[in-house]
Design a protein around this motif. Structure first.
Motif, PDB file in Angstrom:
ATOM      1  N   ARG A   1       0.831  -1.213   0.000  1.00 35.92           N
ATOM      2  CA  ARG A   1       0.000   0.000   0.000  1.00 35.92           C
ATOM      3  C   ARG A   1       0.860   1.254   0.000  1.00 35.92           C
ATOM      4  N   LEU A   2       1.965   1.214   0.697  1.00 33.37           N
ATOM      5  CA  LEU A   2       2.887   2.352   0.649  1.00 33.37           C
ATOM      6  C   LEU A   2       3.453   2.521  -0.757  1.00 33.37           C
ATOM      7  N   ALA A   3       3.779   1.407  -1.391  1.00 34.18           N
ATOM      8  CA  ALA A   3       4.263   1.476  -2.775  1.00 34.18           C
ATOM      9  C   ALA A   3       3.181   2.030  -3.697  1.00 34.18           C
ATOM     10  N   ASN A   4       1.932   1.635  -3.463  1.00 31.30           N
ATOM     11  CA  ASN A   4       0.815   2.151  -4.245  1.00 31.30           C
ATOM     12  C   ASN A   4       0.712   3.670  -4.105  1.00 31.30           C
ATOM     13  N   ALA A   5       0.943   4.166  -2.883  1.00 30.92           N
ATOM     14  CA  ALA A   5       0.853   5.608  -2.632  1.00 30.92           C
ATOM     15  C   ALA A   5       1.931   6.377  -3.388  1.00 30.92           C
ATOM     16  N   VAL A   6       3.178   5.923  -3.290  1.00 26.50           N
ATOM     17  CA  VAL A   6       4.232   6.661  -3.999  1.00 26.50           C
ATOM     18  C   VAL A   6       4.085   6.504  -5.505  1.00 26.50           C
ATOM     19  N   GLY A   7       3.566   5.371  -5.952  1.00 23.32           N
ATOM     20  CA  GLY A   7       3.333   5.210  -7.380  1.00 23.32           C
ATOM     21  C   GLY A   7       2.272   6.163  -7.900  1.00 23.32           C
ATOM     22  N   ALA A   8       1.183   6.316  -7.132  1.00 26.36           N
ATOM     23  CA  ALA A   8       0.116   7.238  -7.528  1.00 26.36           C
ATOM     24  C   ALA A   8       0.634   8.668  -7.595  1.00 26.36           C
ATOM     25  N   LEU A   9       1.415   9.058  -6.593  1.00 22.90           N
ATOM     26  CA  LEU A   9       1.946  10.421  -6.569  1.00 22.90           C
ATOM     27  C   LEU A   9       2.993  10.632  -7.658  1.00 22.90           C
ATOM     28  N   GLY A  10       3.789   9.610  -7.945  1.00 32.26           N
ATOM     29  CA  GLY A  10       4.767   9.730  -9.015  1.00 32.26           C
ATOM     30  C   GLY A  10       4.104   9.945 -10.361  1.00 32.26           C
ATOM     31  N   LEU A  11       2.999   9.231 -10.609  1.00 32.98           N
ATOM     32  CA  LEU A  11       2.242   9.457 -11.837  1.00 32.98           C
ATOM     33  C   LEU A  11       1.683  10.877 -11.873  1.00 32.98           C
TER      34      LEU A  11
ATOM     35  N   ALA B   1      -2.680   7.113   3.797  1.00 31.16           N
ATOM     36  CA  ALA B   1      -1.867   7.530   2.659  1.00 31.16           C
ATOM     37  C   ALA B   1      -2.313   6.836   1.379  1.00 31.16           C
ATOM     38  N   LYS B   2      -2.525   5.536   1.445  1.00 32.52           N
ATOM     39  CA  LYS B   2      -2.885   4.796   0.232  1.00 32.52           C
ATOM     40  C   LYS B   2      -4.194   5.302  -0.351  1.00 32.52           C
ATOM     41  N   ALA B   3      -5.210   5.415   0.487  1.00 30.75           N
ATOM     42  CA  ALA B   3      -6.523   5.791  -0.022  1.00 30.75           C
ATOM     43  C   ALA B   3      -6.530   7.217  -0.569  1.00 30.75           C
ATOM     44  N   ARG B   4      -5.908   8.143   0.152  1.00 36.53           N
ATOM     45  CA  ARG B   4      -5.984   9.553  -0.264  1.00 36.53           C
ATOM     46  C   ARG B   4      -5.108   9.830  -1.488  1.00 36.53           C
ATOM     47  N   THR B   5      -3.927   9.240  -1.539  1.00 39.71           N
ATOM     48  CA  THR B   5      -3.062   9.499  -2.691  1.00 39.71           C
ATOM     49  C   THR B   5      -3.608   8.870  -3.963  1.00 39.71           C
ATOM     50  N   ALA B   6      -4.334   7.773  -3.836  1.00 41.07           N
ATOM     51  CA  ALA B   6      -4.949   7.186  -5.025  1.00 41.07           C
ATOM     52  C   ALA B   6      -5.958   8.160  -5.629  1.00 41.07           C
ATOM     53  N   GLU B   7      -6.714   8.850  -4.766  1.00 44.71           N
ATOM     54  CA  GLU B   7      -7.654   9.858  -5.264  1.00 44.71           C
ATOM     55  C   GLU B   7      -6.918  11.037  -5.887  1.00 44.71           C
ATOM     56  N   HIS B   8      -5.877  11.492  -5.211  1.00 43.38           N
ATOM     57  CA  HIS B   8      -5.099  12.600  -5.775  1.00 43.38           C
ATOM     58  C   HIS B   8      -4.456  12.201  -7.108  1.00 43.38           C
ATOM     59  N   GLY B   9      -3.924  10.993  -7.172  1.00 42.54           N
ATOM     60  CA  GLY B   9      -3.230  10.561  -8.382  1.00 42.54           C
ATOM     61  C   GLY B   9      -4.137  10.498  -9.587  1.00 42.54           C
ATOM     62  N   THR B  10      -5.316   9.900  -9.430  1.00 46.92           N
ATOM     63  CA  THR B  10      -6.237   9.818 -10.572  1.00 46.92           C
ATOM     64  C   THR B  10      -6.715  11.206 -10.978  1.00 46.92           C
ATOM     65  N   TYR B  11      -7.002  12.057  -9.995  1.00 46.46           N
ATOM     66  CA  TYR B  11      -7.469  13.409 -10.321  1.00 46.46           C
ATOM     67  C   TYR B  11      -6.377  14.201 -11.039  1.00 46.46           C
ATOM     68  N   CYS B  12      -5.162  14.137 -10.532  1.00 49.14           N
ATOM     69  CA  CYS B  12      -4.071  14.926 -11.121  1.00 49.14           C
ATOM     70  C   CYS B  12      -3.764  14.497 -12.551  1.00 49.14           C
ATOM     71  N   THR B  13      -3.755  13.204 -12.810  1.00 50.03           N
ATOM     72  CA  THR B  13      -3.455  12.755 -14.175  1.00 50.03           C
ATOM     73  C   THR B  13      -4.581  13.133 -15.132  1.00 50.03           C
ATOM     74  N   GLN B  14      -5.820  13.070 -14.658  1.00 51.40           N
ATOM     75  CA  GLN B  14      -6.934  13.481 -15.514  1.00 51.40           C
ATOM     76  C   GLN B  14      -6.900  14.988 -15.765  1.00 51.40           C
ATOM     77  N   LEU B  15      -6.561  15.761 -14.726  1.00 47.66           N
ATOM     78  CA  LEU B  15      -6.470  17.203 -14.902  1.00 47.66           C
ATOM     79  C   LEU B  15      -5.319  17.556 -15.839  1.00 47.66           C
ATOM     80  N   GLY B  16      -4.197  16.862 -15.701  1.00 42.73           N
ATOM     81  CA  GLY B  16      -3.083  17.085 -16.602  1.00 42.73           C
ATOM     82  C   GLY B  16      -3.480  16.808 -18.046  1.00 42.73           C
ATOM     83  N   MET B  17      -4.235  15.727 -18.245  1.00 43.80           N
ATOM     84  CA  MET B  17      -4.708  15.391 -19.585  1.00 43.80           C
ATOM     85  C   MET B  17      -5.635  16.487 -20.111  1.00 43.80           C
ATOM     86  N   GLU B  18      -6.500  17.019 -19.237  1.00 45.14           N
ATOM     87  CA  GLU B  18      -7.413  18.088 -19.647  1.00 45.14           C
ATOM     88  C   GLU B  18      -6.655  19.349 -20.045  1.00 45.14           C
ATOM     89  N   LEU B  19      -5.558  19.631 -19.339  1.00 48.44           N
ATOM     90  CA  LEU B  19      -4.776  20.828 -19.645  1.00 48.44           C
ATOM     91  C   LEU B  19      -4.116  20.752 -21.023  1.00 48.44           C
TER      92      LEU B  19
END
Length: 531
Positions: free
Chosen positions: A276-286, A363-381
């Motif tokens: 789960r910690l790895a999932n968190a840093v992976g989401a944020l890295g994306l 960390a795992k749950a919240r960063t997964a939400e941030h990660g999906t939102y940030c990548t979608q927002l980046g795509m929108e930009l």
């Protein structure tokens, strides 16, 4: 790749605004590894970025079922570039087991970020972890895994159970010095690549439910050198194409018990916490990669007579990206610090271990939400071309979709959070750590964060178990956000005070970001480019 990505070919460590500050706060010895992180940042932004895109679009793993003599071999064929890179990346798993820090492993995971490439290393790491702590007699296999000569996997999921480990039906039967497994695993990451897997199974006569599940070590080849299990097929996936995943059949499969059978569920949960910690840093890295792509795009693209970065609406979105990623990093590496203090504990665990579990869930749950939102927002930009596979940003958004699901979706994280908060007593140290910090800051935003933290815990305590479960996901989000505000303030300096205030107003007070942020380039831009 240089025609598809703005961030390709750039050192992702050199461009990183937050990770050095976060590491300085939680890991005193990090500067001794700065050169190593610099080298890894070049790899992450260069060869690894290119190989990940190549595999995704042109060179997915292929299952080869028979060798030249017609014998079943069930091995995947990878791109030669990925084979070489996998061996290089194995180095990120060594530090924790060779006197180093988990912070280094997770910092490199954040810089790498690609879920497929990183997943291969994280499931290998979980296998190393289980051997290191509970099966030291297999130390030679552990060394193969750490050297990149072999790869590991964690095979727990069965079609009727999903995240419910108590529903596992794979049987384990003792057979002299070994055990024999019978049954199948429905979603097995690393299938066809794995040399040694850790597998959940139920010994004959064990009680029903999760406490009847034990953990076993299963080599690809048995002691006679023959294929020990079969890969039924690989699965087609929307994302994470660099890691082969498939269905695995066990029939008289040779396996070795790890530790004590009655403690198997606890070993499994330990490896899940690590994952789960790895999932968190992976989401944020994306999310960071998406931010870099969007930032370079905003500085290059002209619309309505001026560069995108000059438009207030664009700066607002760039502010959102910066706030989410900085906050997620602060929360995640606080969880990593707690894991570093507790990871050597074995059942029965101390309160320190349960507190580390709590922070990992948040960390795992919240960063997964941030990660999906940030990548979608980046795509929108990027505008319309952001949805075109020609550009790297589209893949990042696809890859991020897996992070809320792997290692347990938000529903599972919420259930486990309730357990560690109240049954394991983690609520008290959580309040003791964060409430006084927020009180000491003294700002309106910090005061609101402290109130949100205390009110949320008090509200959960007043509910019946069913009502608490109904509200658990929103409560998890609020607790994570309150802790994040405190941790951003803790990083010190004007920028992090601003980020903390912005985070509190947007996520706890549910307000739009204040307009002063549009004039604060230090908040939303990572690039030393005049605007």
């Amino acid at each position: 790749m240089e025609h598809q990505s703005y961030a390709y070919g750039k050192n992702h460590w050199t461009l990183e605004p937050d990770l050095p500050h976060v590491l300085s706060h939680f890991w005193r010895g990090w500067r001794a590894h700065e050169t190593e992180l610099q080298r890894f940042g070049a790899l992450a932004g260069g060869e690894a970025y290119r190989v990940a895109d190549h595999v995704d679009k042109e060179a997915r793993p292929v299952l080869v079922m028979h060798d030249l003599e017609g014998r079943r071999m069930d091995r995947v064929r990878l791109s030669p570039a990925q084979e070489s890179l996998n061996r290089q990346l194995a180095a990120i798993n060594r530090a924790p087991y060779q006197g180093g820090s988990w912070h280094l492993h997770f910092a490199q995971g954040f810089l790498l970020a690609d879920p497929g490439l990183y997943c291969i290393q994280t499931i290998t790491n979980a296998t190393v972890y289980a051997i290191h702590k509970y099966a030291p007699q297999f130390a030679p296999w552990k060394e193969e895994l750490l050297q990149g000569k072999a790869f590991g996997a964690t095979w727990m999921t069965e079609v009727q159970g999903g995240s419910d480990l108590g529903a596992n039906k794979v049987r384990a039967v003792p057979d002299g010095a070994v055990w024999r497994l019978y049954g199948d695993k429905y979603f097995s990451s690393g299938a066809g690549l794995t040399d040694y897997a850790i597998v959940s199974a139920r010994p004959e006569g064990a009680p029903p439910g999760p406490k009847g599940v034990a953990l076993f070590l299963v080599p690809r080849l048995d002691s006679n050198g023959t294929l020990n299990y079969r890969v039924r097929r690989l699965k087609d996936k929307l994302a994470t194409r660099a890691v082969p995943s498939g269905e695995v059949d066990f029939d008289h499969t040779e396996a070795y018990l790890i530790g004590k059978p009655e403690e198997g569920i606890y070993y499994i949960l330990e490896t899940l916490t690590l994952s789960r910690l790895a999932n968190a840093v992976g989401a944020l890295g994306l999310a960071r990669k998406a931010q870099l792509e969007a930032l370079f795009r905003a500085h290059s693209r002209v619309a309505f007579g001026q560069k995108l970065v000059e438009h207030p609406l664009i700066r607002r979105d760039l502010t959102d990206l910066a706030v989410r990623i900085a906050g997620g990093l602060a929360l995640t590496f606080r969880a990593v610090a707690a894991w570093e203090e507790a990871w050597l504990e074995a059942p029965p665990y101390s309160p320190r271990y349960h507190y580390a579990r709590l922070l990992a869930h948040l960390a795992k749950a919240r960063t997964a939400e941030h990660g999906t939102y940030c990548t979608q927002l980046g795509m929108e930009l990027f505008g319309g071309v952001g949805f075109v596979e020609d550009f790297a940003i589209a893949r990042l958004a696809r890859e991020a979709l897996i992070t809320p699901i792997w290692e347990g979706p938000a529903n599972v994280q919420a259930l486990d959070t309730l357990e560690v908060l109240f049954r394991k007593g983690a609520a008290e140290p959580f309040v003791e750590e964060f409430a006084p910090r927020l009180e000491a800051v003294g700002t309106e935003e910090a005061h609101r964060a402290r109130s949100a933290l205390q009110d949320t815990l008090a509200g959960l305590r007043a509910l019946s178990p069913q009502e608490a479960q109904w509200q658990a996901k929103d409560a998890l989000r609020t607790l994570a956000d309150a802790a994040t505000v405190a941790l951003l303030y803790d990083l010190g300096g004007e920028r992090y005070a601003q980020l903390a205030a912005l985070y509190a107003r947007h996520f706890l007070q549910k307000e739009e970001y204040p307009s002063w942020a549009m004039r604060e380039k230090a908040v939303w831009s990572l690039l030393d480019v005049p605007v």
